[in-house]
Design a protein around this motif. Structure first.
Motif, PDB file in Angstrom:
ATOM      1  N   VAL A 141      11.433   7.251  -7.096  1.00 16.71           N
ATOM      2  CA  VAL A 141      10.575   6.156  -6.632  1.00 16.71           C
ATOM      3  C   VAL A 141      10.448   6.208  -5.112  1.00 16.71           C
ATOM      4  O   VAL A 141       9.338   6.142  -4.570  1.00 16.71           O
ATOM      5  N   ALA A 142      11.570   6.336  -4.412  1.00 17.67           N
ATOM      6  CA  ALA A 142      11.530   6.397  -2.939  1.00 17.67           C
ATOM      7  C   ALA A 142      10.700   7.574  -2.471  1.00 17.67           C
ATOM      8  O   ALA A 142       9.882   7.454  -1.543  1.00 17.67           O
ATOM      9  N   THR A 143      10.873   8.705  -3.116  1.00 19.44           N
ATOM     10  CA  THR A 143      10.129   9.917  -2.737  1.00 19.44           C
ATOM     11  C   THR A 143       8.643   9.762  -3.038  1.00 19.44           C
ATOM     12  O   THR A 143       7.793  10.123  -2.220  1.00 19.44           O
ATOM     13  N   ALA A 144       8.322   9.208  -4.197  1.00 25.12           N
ATOM     14  CA  ALA A 144       6.917   9.031  -4.583  1.00 25.12           C
ATOM     15  C   ALA A 144       6.220   8.028  -3.675  1.00 25.12           C
ATOM     16  O   ALA A 144       5.073   8.239  -3.264  1.00 25.12           O
ATOM     17  N   VAL A 145       6.898   6.941  -3.330  1.00 25.84           N
ATOM     18  CA  VAL A 145       6.302   5.936  -2.445  1.00 25.84           C
ATOM     19  C   VAL A 145       6.054   6.548  -1.065  1.00 25.84           C
ATOM     20  O   VAL A 145       4.979   6.365  -0.471  1.00 25.84           O
ATOM     21  N   THR A 146       7.014   7.299  -0.564  1.00 27.61           N
ATOM     22  CA  THR A 146       6.841   7.977   0.722  1.00 27.61           C
ATOM     23  C   THR A 146       5.656   8.936   0.671  1.00 27.61           C
ATOM     24  O   THR A 146       4.831   8.976   1.592  1.00 27.61           O
ATOM     25  N   GLY A 202       3.659   9.020  -8.639  1.00 28.89           N
ATOM     26  CA  GLY A 202       2.998   8.071  -7.739  1.00 28.89           C
ATOM     27  C   GLY A 202       1.828   7.376  -8.403  1.00 28.89           C
ATOM     28  O   GLY A 202       1.675   6.154  -8.301  1.00 28.89           O
ATOM     29  N   ARG A 203       1.016   8.127  -9.108  1.00 27.07           N
ATOM     30  CA  ARG A 203      -0.129   7.539  -9.806  1.00 27.07           C
ATOM     31  C   ARG A 203       0.332   6.590 -10.919  1.00 27.07           C
ATOM     32  O   ARG A 203      -0.175   5.486 -11.060  1.00 27.07           O
ATOM     33  N   ARG A 204       1.300   7.026 -11.713  1.00 28.83           N
ATOM     34  CA  ARG A 204       1.798   6.202 -12.831  1.00 28.83           C
ATOM     35  C   ARG A 204       2.469   4.934 -12.302  1.00 28.83           C
ATOM     36  O   ARG A 204       2.254   3.844 -12.839  1.00 28.83           O
ATOM     37  N   LEU A 205       3.271   5.070 -11.258  1.00 19.95           N
ATOM     38  CA  LEU A 205       3.960   3.901 -10.705  1.00 19.95           C
ATOM     39  C   LEU A 205       2.942   2.869 -10.216  1.00 19.95           C
ATOM     40  O   LEU A 205       3.119   1.671 -10.439  1.00 19.95           O
ATOM     41  N   LYS A 206       1.887   3.333  -9.558  1.00 17.77           N
ATOM     42  CA  LYS A 206       0.866   2.404  -9.057  1.00 17.77           C
ATOM     43  C   LYS A 206       0.093   1.747 -10.197  1.00 17.77           C
ATOM     44  O   LYS A 206      -0.343   0.617 -10.070  1.00 17.77           O
ATOM     45  N   ARG A 207      -0.058   2.444 -11.298  1.00 17.92           N
ATOM     46  CA  ARG A 207      -0.804   1.891 -12.431  1.00 17.92           C
ATOM     47  C   ARG A 207       0.065   0.948 -13.270  1.00 17.92           C
ATOM     48  O   ARG A 207      -0.376  -0.127 -13.653  1.00 17.92           O
ATOM     49  N   ASP A 208       1.309   1.353 -13.575  1.00 15.35           N
ATOM     50  CA  ASP A 208       2.140   0.615 -14.520  1.00 15.35           C
ATOM     51  C   ASP A 208       3.344  -0.080 -13.883  1.00 15.35           C
ATOM     52  O   ASP A 208       4.082  -0.769 -14.575  1.00 15.35           O
ATOM     53  N   TYR A 245      10.314   3.097   2.340  1.00 17.37           N
ATOM     54  CA  TYR A 245       9.057   2.368   2.417  1.00 17.37           C
ATOM     55  C   TYR A 245       8.810   1.886   3.846  1.00 17.37           C
ATOM     56  O   TYR A 245       7.718   2.067   4.389  1.00 17.37           O
ATOM     57  N   THR A 246       9.809   1.282   4.454  1.00 15.11           N
ATOM     58  CA  THR A 246       9.682   0.761   5.819  1.00 15.11           C
ATOM     59  C   THR A 246       9.274   1.861   6.784  1.00 15.11           C
ATOM     60  O   THR A 246       8.341   1.694   7.584  1.00 15.11           O
ATOM     61  N   ASP A 247       9.972   2.992   6.725  1.00 13.77           N
ATOM     62  CA  ASP A 247       9.654   4.104   7.626  1.00 13.77           C
ATOM     63  C   ASP A 247       8.212   4.572   7.446  1.00 13.77           C
ATOM     64  O   ASP A 247       7.504   4.832   8.422  1.00 13.77           O
ATOM     65  N   SER A 248       7.772   4.643   6.199  1.00 17.61           N
ATOM     66  CA  SER A 248       6.416   5.113   5.914  1.00 17.61           C
ATOM     67  C   SER A 248       5.359   4.108   6.354  1.00 17.61           C
ATOM     68  O   SER A 248       4.318   4.477   6.907  1.00 17.61           O
ATOM     69  N   VAL A 249       5.611   2.825   6.111  1.00 22.26           N
ATOM     70  CA  VAL A 249       4.646   1.797   6.515  1.00 22.26           C
ATOM     71  C   VAL A 249       4.566   1.708   8.035  1.00 22.26           C
ATOM     72  O   VAL A 249       3.466   1.576   8.596  1.00 22.26           O
ATOM     73  N   VAL A 250       5.695   1.798   8.710  1.00 21.41           N
ATOM     74  CA  VAL A 250       5.680   1.742  10.174  1.00 21.41           C
ATOM     75  C   VAL A 250       4.870   2.910  10.730  1.00 21.41           C
ATOM     76  O   VAL A 250       4.076   2.741  11.665  1.00 21.41           O
ATOM     77  N   ALA A 251       5.023   4.100  10.168  1.00 23.70           N
ATOM     78  CA  ALA A 251       4.242   5.251  10.623  1.00 23.70           C
ATOM     79  C   ALA A 251       2.748   5.018  10.413  1.00 23.70           C
ATOM     80  O   ALA A 251       1.929   5.298  11.303  1.00 23.70           O
ATOM     81  N   SER A 307       1.332   0.105  -1.488  1.00 23.33           N
ATOM     82  CA  SER A 307       1.802  -1.229  -1.094  1.00 23.33           C
ATOM     83  C   SER A 307       1.185  -2.302  -1.983  1.00 23.33           C
ATOM     84  O   SER A 307       1.891  -3.171  -2.506  1.00 23.33           O
ATOM     85  N   ALA A 308      -0.118  -2.260  -2.154  1.00 27.62           N
ATOM     86  CA  ALA A 308      -0.798  -3.274  -2.960  1.00 27.62           C
ATOM     87  C   ALA A 308      -0.352  -3.219  -4.420  1.00 27.62           C
ATOM     88  O   ALA A 308      -0.297  -4.242  -5.093  1.00 27.62           O
ATOM     89  N   ALA A 309      -0.021  -2.043  -4.894  1.00 27.30           N
ATOM     90  CA  ALA A 309       0.367  -1.891  -6.290  1.00 27.30           C
ATOM     91  C   ALA A 309       1.847  -2.196  -6.532  1.00 27.30           C
ATOM     92  O   ALA A 309       2.203  -2.665  -7.613  1.00 27.30           O
ATOM     93  N   LEU A 310       2.701  -1.957  -5.536  1.00 28.59           N
ATOM     94  CA  LEU A 310       4.145  -1.957  -5.804  1.00 28.59           C
ATOM     95  C   LEU A 310       4.996  -2.851  -4.911  1.00 28.59           C
ATOM     96  O   LEU A 310       6.211  -2.876  -5.055  1.00 28.59           O
ATOM     97  N   LEU A 311       4.389  -3.558  -3.977  1.00 22.92           N
ATOM     98  CA  LEU A 311       5.161  -4.271  -2.964  1.00 22.92           C
ATOM     99  C   LEU A 311       6.233  -5.191  -3.552  1.00 22.92           C
ATOM    100  O   LEU A 311       7.381  -5.183  -3.108  1.00 22.92           O
ATOM    101  N   GLU A 312       5.869  -5.974  -4.523  1.00 16.49           N
ATOM    102  CA  GLU A 312       6.836  -6.907  -5.115  1.00 16.49           C
ATOM    103  C   GLU A 312       8.027  -6.157  -5.697  1.00 16.49           C
ATOM    104  O   GLU A 312       9.178  -6.553  -5.508  1.00 16.49           O
ATOM    105  N   GLU A 313       7.762  -5.057  -6.390  1.00 18.46           N
ATOM    106  CA  GLU A 313       8.858  -4.298  -6.994  1.00 18.46           C
ATOM    107  C   GLU A 313       9.681  -3.560  -5.941  1.00 18.46           C
ATOM    108  O   GLU A 313      10.900  -3.454  -6.080  1.00 18.46           O
TER     109      GLU A 313
END
Length: 196
Positions: free
Chosen positions: A59-64, A21-27, A124-130, A106-112
């Motif tokens: 990726v799905a698990t880390a974003v959640t 999660g940290r690496r994905l948000k950074r890179d 992502y949708t389920d997590s953002v809605v929550a 979201s701010a780090a990865l939304l486009e991807e």
């Protein structure tokens, strides 16, 4: 060969998720290969498939996981509208802007995420809605669903503001964008609050 118990496997999986999660948000998602993600967790590539079916699964698990942590962070603020104001100000702060690996997925990865497969988009949708529903419950405690769309709009405004501030080379302009974003978000929320 050493066999590890279920707790060890779960702890290892969680370490992979958190470091990923940290690496994905950074890179970014595309900038983070499996080898790098596993190295960050102190493991070899071979261990990856004992925990995840694919990089997309990780990726799905880390974003959640990241959005769940963000919900917990939001929950730590004062209750009600006072807490919403605190959330907006903390989210649109220079500290949050300057530390993407510790901040909003979201701010780090939304486009991807928008280019990911449907299971990742659904996670992502389920997590953002929550997350949004938690804020909507603060804004309209007697009818949270009535505030969902407005809160989603404010969250989108906050994400875009943070992304723009991160992209600007002019530090003063970047800070001004954050300050204006706070004012814009609070104005929209004021207009959305029951009794407005």
């Amino acid at each position: 060969m050493v066999r590890y118990g279920r707790e060890h496997k779960q702890a290892t999986r969680q370490r992979i998720i958190e470091t990923a999660g940290r690496r994905l948000k950074r890179d970014g998602i595309d900038g983070s290969g499996v080898a790098t993600l596993m190295k960050d967790a102190g493991l070899t590539n071979g261990a990856f498939y004992a925990h995840f079916e694919s990089k997309e699964d990780l990726v799905a698990t880390a974003v959640t996981d990241q959005l769940s942590a963000q919900r917990e962070w939001f929950a730590s603020f004062a209750p009600g509208r006072e807490g919403i104001d605190q959330i907006v100000r903390a989210y649109l702060s220079p500290e949050h802007r300057d530390n993407p690996e510790d901040g909003c997925a979201s701010a780090a990865l939304l486009e991807e995420i928008g280019r990911c497969a449907d299971p990742t988009k659904q996670a992502y949708t389920d997590s953002v809605v929550a997350l949004v529903d938690d804020i909507a419950a603060r804004l309209a405690p007697h009818d949270p669903p009535s505030a969902r769309t407005a809160v989603l709009g404010v969250f989108a405004l906050m994400i875009g503001t943070l992304q723009l501030s991160r992209a600007l080379a002019d530090r003063q302009l970047a800070d001004d964008v954050l300050e204006q974003g706070v004012r814009n978000a609070l104005t929209v929320l004021d207009a959305t609050s029951p009794g407005s």
